[in-house]
Design a protein around this motif. Sequence first.
Motif, PDB file in Angstrom:
ATOM      1  N   ARG A   9      31.325  34.147  32.518  1.00  0.00           N
ATOM      2  CA  ARG A   9      31.998  32.853  32.507  1.00  0.00           C
ATOM      3  C   ARG A   9      31.973  32.246  31.118  1.00  0.00           C
ATOM      4  O   ARG A   9      32.915  31.559  30.719  1.00  0.00           O
ATOM      5  N   TYR A  35      45.648  36.167  30.216  1.00  0.00           N
ATOM      6  CA  TYR A  35      46.179  35.042  29.455  1.00  0.00           C
ATOM      7  C   TYR A  35      45.102  34.491  28.533  1.00  0.00           C
ATOM      8  O   TYR A  35      43.912  34.507  28.870  1.00  0.00           O
ATOM      9  N   GLN A  37      44.020  30.923  26.786  1.00  0.00           N
ATOM     10  CA  GLN A  37      44.266  29.487  26.817  1.00  0.00           C
ATOM     11  C   GLN A  37      43.386  28.785  25.788  1.00  0.00           C
ATOM     12  O   GLN A  37      42.179  28.627  25.987  1.00  0.00           O
ATOM     13  N   LEU A  91      41.920  33.978  30.739  1.00  0.00           N
ATOM     14  CA  LEU A  91      42.209  33.914  32.171  1.00  0.00           C
ATOM     15  C   LEU A  91      42.804  35.227  32.646  1.00  0.00           C
ATOM     16  O   LEU A  91      43.704  35.775  32.019  1.00  0.00           O
ATOM     17  N   PHE A 106      44.968  32.913  39.737  1.00  0.00           N
ATOM     18  CA  PHE A 106      44.139  32.948  38.531  1.00  0.00           C
ATOM     19  C   PHE A 106      42.661  32.954  38.876  1.00  0.00           C
ATOM     20  O   PHE A 106      42.221  32.339  39.858  1.00  0.00           O
ATOM     21  N   GLY A 107      41.880  33.609  38.035  1.00  0.00           N
ATOM     22  CA  GLY A 107      40.437  33.496  38.101  1.00  0.00           C
ATOM     23  C   GLY A 107      40.000  32.230  37.385  1.00  0.00           C
ATOM     24  O   GLY A 107      40.832  31.482  36.860  1.00  0.00           O
ATOM     25  N   GLU A 108      38.704  31.991  37.346  1.00  0.00           N
ATOM     26  CA  GLU A 108      38.193  30.775  36.724  1.00  0.00           C
ATOM     27  C   GLU A 108      38.105  30.894  35.208  1.00  0.00           C
ATOM     28  O   GLU A 108      37.900  29.889  34.529  1.00  0.00           O
TER      29      GLU A 108
END
Lengths: 115, 112
Positions: A9, A35, A37, A91, A106-108
């Motif tokens: 994470r 992705y 971000q 992401l 999407f994942g976290e």
Amino acid sequence: EAGVAQSPRYKIIEKRQSVAFWCNPISGHATLYWYQQILGQGPKLLIQFQNNGVVDDSQLPKDRFSAERLKGVDSTLKIQPAKLEDSAVYLCASSKTGRISGELFFGEGSRLTVL
Amino acid sequence: GESVGLHLPTLSVQEGDNSIINCAYSNSASDYFIWYKQESGKGPQFIIDIRSNMDKRQGQRVTVLLNKTVKHLSLQIAATQPGDSAVYFCAENAWGNEKLTFGTGTRLTIIP
């Protein structure tokens, strides 16, 4: 139904070091996306896989970024060597089909800080 | 080149009021639009989508309006709740292009 899983994470590294992120998509989803971000911006597509083949990697900085999706399931995204501007949330998303639709899950995300 | 932008970066709305988030796009070939909600520390979550053959679509408490003439779409959220506080992104896609292009985002804050 389990969602898109990502790890780690959070990751903090120094510039020029390497890092790898892992993604496990939703079971049965053929298409997987990575992705990037950057803080305050919308996600930007880095690479799209259909099963284990690459559909679009036009915005992947190939001199330092690499991604693979072996066996058409899990995927890893690697950065080597990292630069300060790589600090972002990475992401992973998956969908059942290759055609863009709202059913993009999407994942976290994995938050990378490069010092 | 292609771009998807938002008029306002932040929006504060009183709880219970309606909110409107706007988005402009420049690619005339765009035929599919999606609104996503992103809460802090989470990935974007699909809210509602609309295709270019429609000008309005409604969901639960949300409505998306599309004006192809001026390349503009909006997201209306009715009777806002504290849980609506998040960043909202519009995204667009053109037929034949597998890439989903996201806008910058609007941060919506619901005031209790």
